[in-house]
Design a protein around this motif. Structure first.
Motif, PDB file in Angstrom:
ATOM      1  N   VAL A 112      21.995 104.490  73.003  1.00  0.00           N
ATOM      2  CA  VAL A 112      22.878 103.751  72.114  1.00  0.00           C
ATOM      3  C   VAL A 112      24.041 104.609  71.625  1.00  0.00           C
ATOM      4  CG1 VAL A 112      21.615 104.318  69.999  1.00  0.00           C
ATOM      5  CG2 VAL A 112      22.877 102.145  70.174  1.00  0.00           C
ATOM      6  N   ARG A 113      23.907 105.936  71.706  1.00  0.00           N
ATOM      7  CA  ARG A 113      24.972 106.831  71.245  1.00  0.00           C
ATOM      8  C   ARG A 113      26.082 106.999  72.268  1.00  0.00           C
ATOM      9  NH1 ARG A 113      20.762 111.533  69.916  1.00  0.00           N
ATOM     10  NH2 ARG A 113      20.101 110.739  71.954  1.00  0.00           N
ATOM     11  N   ARG A 114      25.881 106.517  73.493  1.00  0.00           N
ATOM     12  CA  ARG A 114      26.866 106.679  74.559  1.00  0.00           C
ATOM     13  C   ARG A 114      27.571 105.350  74.795  1.00  0.00           C
ATOM     14  NH1 ARG A 114      26.672 111.867  73.671  1.00  0.00           N
ATOM     15  NH2 ARG A 114      24.975 113.001  74.698  1.00  0.00           N
ATOM     16  N   THR A 120      10.491 107.082  70.393  1.00  0.00           N
ATOM     17  CA  THR A 120      11.572 107.779  69.705  1.00  0.00           C
ATOM     18  C   THR A 120      12.534 106.744  69.145  1.00  0.00           C
ATOM     19  OG1 THR A 120      11.441 109.713  71.156  1.00  0.00           O
ATOM     20  CG2 THR A 120      13.481 109.414  69.917  1.00  0.00           C
ATOM     21  N   PHE A 121      12.789 106.813  67.846  1.00  0.00           N
ATOM     22  CA  PHE A 121      13.711 105.906  67.178  1.00  0.00           C
ATOM     23  C   PHE A 121      15.030 106.633  66.932  1.00  0.00           C
ATOM     24  CE2 PHE A 121       9.423 104.612  66.131  1.00  0.00           C
ATOM     25  CZ  PHE A 121       9.462 103.241  66.320  1.00  0.00           C
ATOM     26  N   THR A 122      16.135 105.985  67.290  1.00  0.00           N
ATOM     27  CA  THR A 122      17.465 106.575  67.137  1.00  0.00           C
ATOM     28  C   THR A 122      18.328 105.660  66.296  1.00  0.00           C
ATOM     29  OG1 THR A 122      17.301 107.616  69.325  1.00  0.00           O
ATOM     30  CG2 THR A 122      19.491 107.449  68.350  1.00  0.00           C
ATOM     31  N   ALA A 123      19.067 106.247  65.360  1.00  0.00           N
ATOM     32  CA  ALA A 123      19.986 105.481  64.522  1.00  0.00           C
ATOM     33  C   ALA A 123      21.177 106.370  64.194  1.00  0.00           C
ATOM     34  CB  ALA A 123      19.301 105.002  63.247  1.00  0.00           C
ATOM     35  N   GLY A 124      22.305 105.747  63.887  1.00  0.00           N
ATOM     36  CA  GLY A 124      23.466 106.552  63.544  1.00  0.00           C
ATOM     37  C   GLY A 124      24.682 105.700  63.282  1.00  0.00           C
ATOM     38  N   VAL A 125      25.785 106.368  63.010  1.00  0.00           N
ATOM     39  CA  VAL A 125      27.050 105.708  62.750  1.00  0.00           C
ATOM     40  C   VAL A 125      28.165 106.583  63.323  1.00  0.00           C
ATOM     41  CG1 VAL A 125      27.289 106.814  60.490  1.00  0.00           C
ATOM     42  CG2 VAL A 125      28.523 104.676  60.960  1.00  0.00           C
ATOM     43  N   GLU A 126      29.224 105.949  63.803  1.00  0.00           N
ATOM     44  CA  GLU A 126      30.351 106.688  64.377  1.00  0.00           C
ATOM     45  C   GLU A 126      31.643 105.954  64.062  1.00  0.00           C
ATOM     46  OE1 GLU A 126      32.004 108.413  68.678  1.00  0.00           O
ATOM     47  OE2 GLU A 126      30.087 107.349  68.572  1.00  0.00           O
ATOM     48  N   GLN A 127      32.681 106.718  63.744  1.00  0.00           N
ATOM     49  CA  GLN A 127      33.999 106.134  63.500  1.00  0.00           C
ATOM     50  C   GLN A 127      35.056 106.991  64.178  1.00  0.00           C
ATOM     51  OE1 GLN A 127      35.018 104.798  59.548  1.00  0.00           O
ATOM     52  NE2 GLN A 127      37.183 105.311  59.838  1.00  0.00           N
ATOM     53  N   VAL A 128      35.949 106.336  64.923  1.00  0.00           N
ATOM     54  CA  VAL A 128      37.060 107.001  65.596  1.00  0.00           C
ATOM     55  C   VAL A 128      38.359 106.338  65.160  1.00  0.00           C
ATOM     56  CG1 VAL A 128      38.103 107.619  67.804  1.00  0.00           C
ATOM     57  CG2 VAL A 128      35.616 107.567  67.581  1.00  0.00           C
ATOM     58  N   GLU A 129      39.293 107.137  64.713  1.00  0.00           N
ATOM     59  CA  GLU A 129      40.597 106.627  64.286  1.00  0.00           C
ATOM     60  C   GLU A 129      41.676 107.377  65.057  1.00  0.00           C
ATOM     61  OE1 GLU A 129      43.138 107.678  60.512  1.00  0.00           O
ATOM     62  OE2 GLU A 129      41.680 106.133  59.960  1.00  0.00           O
ATOM     63  N   THR A 130      42.526 106.636  65.781  1.00  0.00           N
ATOM     64  CA  THR A 130      43.579 107.247  66.583  1.00  0.00           C
ATOM     65  C   THR A 130      44.932 106.697  66.149  1.00  0.00           C
ATOM     66  OG1 THR A 130      42.062 107.385  68.471  1.00  0.00           O
ATOM     67  CG2 THR A 130      44.399 107.746  68.913  1.00  0.00           C
ATOM     68  N   LYS A 131      45.860 107.597  65.836  1.00  0.00           N
ATOM     69  CA  LYS A 131      47.222 107.210  65.484  1.00  0.00           C
ATOM     70  C   LYS A 131      48.143 107.565  66.653  1.00  0.00           C
ATOM     71  CE  LYS A 131      46.735 107.720  60.466  1.00  0.00           C
ATOM     72  NZ  LYS A 131      47.276 108.381  59.238  1.00  0.00           N
ATOM     73  N   TYR A 132      48.873 106.566  67.130  1.00  0.00           N
ATOM     74  CA  TYR A 132      49.748 106.733  68.292  1.00  0.00           C
ATOM     75  C   TYR A 132      51.210 106.758  67.860  1.00  0.00           C
ATOM     76  CZ  TYR A 132      45.661 105.312  71.029  1.00  0.00           C
ATOM     77  OH  TYR A 132      44.417 105.221  71.588  1.00  0.00           O
ATOM     78  N   THR A 133      51.979 107.635  68.470  1.00  0.00           N
ATOM     79  CA  THR A 133      53.429 107.615  68.360  1.00  0.00           C
ATOM     80  C   THR A 133      53.980 107.437  69.762  1.00  0.00           C
ATOM     81  OG1 THR A 133      53.469 109.073  66.427  1.00  0.00           O
ATOM     82  CG2 THR A 133      55.498 108.880  67.701  1.00  0.00           C
ATOM     83  N   ASN A 134      54.705 106.354  69.968  1.00  0.00           N
ATOM     84  CA  ASN A 134      55.285 106.082  71.278  1.00  0.00           C
ATOM     85  C   ASN A 134      56.727 105.636  71.082  1.00  0.00           C
ATOM     86  OD1 ASN A 134      55.772 105.586  73.974  1.00  0.00           O
ATOM     87  ND2 ASN A 134      54.761 103.587  73.964  1.00  0.00           N
ATOM     88  N   ALA A 135      57.623 106.598  70.963  1.00  0.00           N
ATOM     89  CA  ALA A 135      59.044 106.300  70.830  1.00  0.00           C
ATOM     90  C   ALA A 135      59.646 106.274  72.227  1.00  0.00           C
ATOM     91  CB  ALA A 135      59.721 107.359  69.970  1.00  0.00           C
ATOM     92  N   PHE A 136      60.041 105.095  72.692  1.00  0.00           N
ATOM     93  CA  PHE A 136      60.580 104.962  74.043  1.00  0.00           C
ATOM     94  C   PHE A 136      61.715 103.950  74.037  1.00  0.00           C
ATOM     95  CE2 PHE A 136      60.567 102.812  78.225  1.00  0.00           C
ATOM     96  CZ  PHE A 136      60.950 103.898  79.010  1.00  0.00           C
ATOM     97  N   VAL A 137      62.941 104.445  74.153  1.00  0.00           N
ATOM     98  CA  VAL A 137      64.123 103.589  74.260  1.00  0.00           C
ATOM     99  C   VAL A 137      65.026 104.187  75.331  1.00  0.00           C
ATOM    100  CG1 VAL A 137      66.097 102.544  73.079  1.00  0.00           C
ATOM    101  CG2 VAL A 137      63.985 102.991  71.805  1.00  0.00           C
ATOM    102  N   GLN A 138      65.376 103.383  76.320  1.00  0.00           N
ATOM    103  CA  GLN A 138      66.274 103.841  77.368  1.00  0.00           C
ATOM    104  C   GLN A 138      67.734 103.750  76.914  1.00  0.00           C
ATOM    105  OE1 GLN A 138      64.736 101.018  80.360  1.00  0.00           O
ATOM    106  NE2 GLN A 138      64.214 102.802  81.608  1.00  0.00           N
TER     107      GLN A 138
END
Length: 394
Positions: free
Chosen positions: A78-80, A342-360
């Protein structure tokens, strides 16, 4: 000497596209569907533009820094999550009560390679890797360190320009750019160099019996070159029109592994990763300029032509192009063994901030129908220019 070479020893995986840094496919899946963990933290391409699926030009962790590498397909854990290809989990080395280290150097060149089957020539090629590892105790039985530095460089044959402009006209094109604002347009000499420098530092602290705290720092600095518009059948570009593709990553990971009893184990991880893949122009900022109607020779046919063209300045898609990510990850999991279960439990949080400056076309794109028009600065057959609305900014 790449982690992908080790993973490809598994018959369920195949490694292709080596000219693009390698693309590892698991059971036919796209290479971007893999997950690559370093000490339990993701090291994949968060933005999705890298040709190898990593956040670096080649393996983000050198082989000499790896203690263990596991390859899993469809693990019942469950962790994968977050992948449908292969899960590669690399655990970096730690220091021990003994000082241990290594120094390594690898070199190869065109003499170790076969001829080009088309040209029957041995193309320019040189690749070398050197580095060292060192680990040991700071406080015996308590505090340990491990260091690794890896320096990779590849020099290979650049792409071949097909249109060779008349030398007199080429000199006139460059001279006009110099006169119009002092811009150095460059020349037709191409050097194809790619490199990556990797630094890994790790501290392990046995806080209490059954409590081990580790901190890992990883830095990847690498880049290769894109030769924009260089190899067209009747067009070519000057060297300051080209640009490099940096792949720079800094990662910080803290991990606490706890053995509370023979049945209860927990793991807590905090990580922060910065990635910068913003292209870097070879020359100073300038509009993209195309000068048409030039004389020269085509290498593929040997014919003399009068409809050739040269590009110079800043390539239009690189005039405003910035790519960065900042990712924070926190997770906690625990396992409890009860008899044969075997009992497995847990919590996970992922936060991603993107910068995409693209102007031709923020600097503009100007096409001149012939050399005389370029020298006079007019007429322009076509131009494009991107500007923000009044009161706004880019």
């Amino acid at each position: 000497r790449d982690v992908q070479d080790l993973a490809a020893l598994d018959s369920r995986l195949s490694l292709g596209s080596l000219d693009q840094g390698g693309q590892l496919s698991a059971q036919g899946q796209n290479f971007r569907f893999n997950s690559f963990l370093i000490d339990g933290v993701q090291a994949v391409d968060t933005f999705g533009l890298n040709s190898n699926g990593f956040s670096s030009l080649r393996s983000p962790v050198p082989i000499d820094a790896i203690q263990t590498l596991s390859v899993e397909l469809s693990p019942y854990d469950v962790r994968r999550a977050g992948f449908t290809g292969a899960l590669l989990n690399a655990v970096t080395k730690s220091g021990t009560n003994q000082f241990r280290g290594s120094v390594y150097y690898e070199y190869t060149d065109q003499d170790s390679r076969a001829e080009n089957p088309v040209t029957k020539l041995k193309e320019t090629f040189r690749e070398r890797t050197y580095g060292f590892t060192l680990g040991g105790p700071i406080l015996k039985d308590k505090l340990f360190f491990f260091l690794n530095y890896d320096d990779f460089e590849r020099v290979s044959a650049p792409p071949q320009a097909n249109f060779i402009p008349d030398a007199t006209q080429l000199a006139a094109v460059v001279a006009r750019a110099k006169a119009a604002g002092g811009y150095e347009a460059g020349d037709l000499t191409a050097n194809n160099v790619a490199f990556q420098k990797t630094t890994i530092a790790k501290l392990d602290w046995n806080v209490l019996p059954g409590q081990r705290l580790s901190f890992t720092y990883r830095k990847n600095e690498g880049e290769n070159t894109s030769f924009a518009q260089y190899t067209g059948s009747t067009t070519t570009s000057l060297s300051n029109f080209w640009y490099t593709n940096p792949r720079n990553t800094k990662s910080y990971t803290g991990q606490l592994n706890s053995q509370w009893s023979s049945d209860l184990r927990t793991e807590a991880t905090l990580s922060y990763t910065e990635f910068d893949g913003s292209p870097r122009n070879a020359g100073t900022p300038y509009p993209q300029v195309q000068i048409q109607g030039l004389s020269g020779r085509r290498l593929d046919t040997g014919a003399s032509i009068t409809n050739g063209a040269i590009f110079l300045g800043t390539e239009s898609s690189r005039q405003l192009n910035r790519i960065t990510t900042k990712e924070k990850q926190g997770k906690f999991s625990g396992e409890y063994s009860w008899g044969a279960h075997t009992f497995t439990a847990g919590v996970e949080q992922v936060e991603t901030k993107y910068t995409n400056a693209f102007v031709q076309y923020t600097n503009g794109y100007y096409i001149f129908p012939n050399l005389a028009a370029w020298q006079a600065g007019t007429p322009i057959s076509t131009y494009q220019l991107a500007r923000p609305f009044a009161g706004a900014s880019i």
